[in-house]
Design a protein around this motif. Structure first.
Motif, short mmCIF file in Angstrom:
data_model
loop_
_atom_site.label_atom_id
_atom_site.label_comp_id
_atom_site.label_asym_id
_atom_site.label_seq_id
_atom_site.Cartn_x
_atom_site.Cartn_y
_atom_site.Cartn_z
N ILE A 1 9.81 -8.82 22.96
CA ILE A 1 10.37 -8.40 21.58
C ILE A 1 10.71 -9.75 20.66
CG2 ILE A 1 12.33 -7.32 20.19
CD1 ILE A 1 12.82 -5.62 22.83
N GLU B 1 12.63 -10.43 17.37
CA GLU B 1 13.51 -10.05 16.22
C GLU B 1 14.08 -11.02 15.10
OE1 GLU B 1 17.09 -8.11 17.42
OE2 GLU B 1 16.44 -8.38 19.48
N ARG C 1 17.57 -10.82 12.12
CA ARG C 1 18.35 -9.96 11.33
C ARG C 1 18.62 -11.05 10.03
NH1 ARG C 1 22.01 -6.80 15.40
NH2 ARG C 1 20.54 -6.55 17.15
N LEU D 1 11.47 -6.39 13.28
CA LEU D 1 11.71 -6.17 14.74
C LEU D 1 9.92 -6.00 15.31
CD1 LEU D 1 12.80 -5.51 17.65
CD2 LEU D 1 12.88 -3.31 16.77
N TYR E 1 7.80 -5.25 18.37
CA TYR E 1 7.70 -4.75 19.75
C TYR E 1 6.55 -4.65 20.58
CZ TYR E 1 10.19 -2.42 23.67
OH TYR E 1 11.08 -2.00 24.77
N ASN F 1 5.83 -2.60 14.72
CA ASN F 1 6.71 -3.59 13.99
C ASN F 1 7.50 -2.39 13.01
OD1 ASN F 1 5.57 -5.89 14.68
ND2 ASN F 1 4.25 -5.95 12.80
N VAL G 1 19.05 -1.86 13.63
CA VAL G 1 17.98 -2.64 14.58
C VAL G 1 18.24 -2.38 15.97
CG1 VAL G 1 17.51 -4.92 15.65
CG2 VAL G 1 17.77 -4.82 13.20
N LYS H 1 15.83 -0.47 18.91
CA LYS H 1 15.12 -1.10 19.76
C LYS H 1 15.39 -0.02 21.09
CE LYS H 1 16.81 -5.47 20.86
NZ LYS H 1 17.76 -6.59 20.90
#
Length: 363
Positions: free
Chosen positions: A90, A92, A94, A116, A118, A131, A140, A144
């Motif tokens: 992953i 990611e 923020r 994110l 994945y 995404n 988030v 996940k």
């Protein structure tokens, strides 16, 4: 995770196993439901090519589509999707506004903070990257957890449908009798899967084969400059991430390498309607369609040797004799007796006019 999203994933897996050509419709429904269930503002799917080198946008759901479509292709290791694919983990953030790994400035400018990527993984391959993007970073963690639950099933389903597309084409190619018919089977399946207008297969050695002879507009390759597709590159007109200077903007054109045993053996060219934008979603399925069938095409591996002219020795002094390679030919070797007589007449009256009526009467 909401039960309705699990139901959507289950429906997607069942639908794709039954009818893999519903891929684009199923992906759009899945992304829309996933976006709503996770509270994220945008969801997109990038599918990997069989050679595991690029990720190509194959579906998007949410607002601000034009901003997300700013970049439809990522190479492995490039940007968030490429990093997730190359690292098989992953990726990611923020704090999207200051994250240098993110490459779409228009999305950043619209106030998105969370992103994110994945990876959808199988033990032997990266199937694609899912995404999710949001302005609210609080979404988030829940997103996940949702992706951790659905990603194994989604990866297996997508790989199964892509493989199924290739298997169907392979079966059709195998049923064809001649090399030309086998190439046409591949091209016709490519048009059906992508809604293209016409297509051509250009082997590295041999003649081009077209679904619509004399209607295929030249792709622009003049033979002077190296063809990027022959070198293994994916080329799409109007898409800067997959460039080829020879491709016209209209009609939209895709040139894809046909790989067999680790080598490019041919290039498939598909032309689309000049109306609207070319959808990148067609590229990945086209690559997977040819993955299995390439070996069954029986494409020539080397250029055909030029034909050596066969000379005839003709004797007209005394008996009339014709020799080929030192061997005397009889009238039976011409299959039709009149062919032998016609040649004899033309040779023995060399340099003199011979009217058609005279030939008809003599024969």
């Amino acid at each position: 995770m909401p039960a309705d999203v699990l139901s959507t994933v289950s429906w997607a897996a069942e639908t794709l196993s039954r009818e893999p050509r519903q891929l684009f419709h199923v992906v759009r429904v899945l992304l829309s439901d996933l976006r709503r269930a996770t509270g994220m503002d945008g969801a997109e799917l990038y599918l990997a090519d069989p050679q595991q080198s690029v990720l190509i946008l194959s579906g998007y759901a949410g607002k601000d589509a034009e901003a997300f479509l700013e970049k439809c292709v990522f190479h492995f290791g490039e940007g968030f999707p490429g990093l997730a694919a190359a690292g098989r983990q992953i990726v990611e953030t923020r704090n999207l506004e200051s994250d240098e790994r993110y490459l779409r400035e228009r999305v950043r400018a619209l106030g998105y903070h969370a992103f994110l990527s994945y990876p959808l993984l199988l033990p032997h391959a990266v199937v694609g990257v899912l995404n999710l993007a949001a302005r609210d970073v609080r979404q988030v963690e829940a997103a996940k957890r949702s992706l951790a639950l659905i990603s194994p099933l989604l990866a297996a389903s997508l790989y199964a449908v892509m493989t199924s597309l290739g298997e169907r084409t392979l079966e059709r190619v195998r049923q064809a009798r001649t090399p030309r018919d086998r190439a046409l089977a591949l091209l016709e399946d490519s048009l059906e899967a992508s809604s293209g207008l016409r297509a051509a297969l250009r082997p590295l050695h041999g003649d081009q084969i077209e679904t619509h002879p004399d209607q295929m507009r030249p792709c622009g390759c003049d033979g002077k400059a190296p063809c990027p597709a022959q070198a293994g590159q994916i080329c799409v007109s109007g898409m800067p991430e997959l460039p080829c200077a020879a491709l016209p903007v209209n009609p939209h054109v895709v040139c894809l390498p046909v790989w067999d045993a680790g080598e490019v053996k041919a290039v498939t060219t598909v032309q689309f309607s000049a109306r609207g934008d070319l959808h990148a979603e067609s590229v990945a399925p086209l690559l997977w369609i040819s993955r299995l069938a390439a070996g069954a095409l029986e494409l020539p591996t080397t250029a055909a040797a030029p034909e050596t002219p066969v000379w005839l020795d003709i004797e007209t002094l005394g008996a009339f004799r014709i020799r080929r390679g030192g061997e005397v030919l009889s009238p039976k070797d011409f299959r039709r007796r009149q062919a032998y007589q016609l040649l004899k007449l033309l040779v023995t009256r060399w340099g003199r006019p011979l009217h058609t009526d005279e030939l008809c009467e003599a024969l």
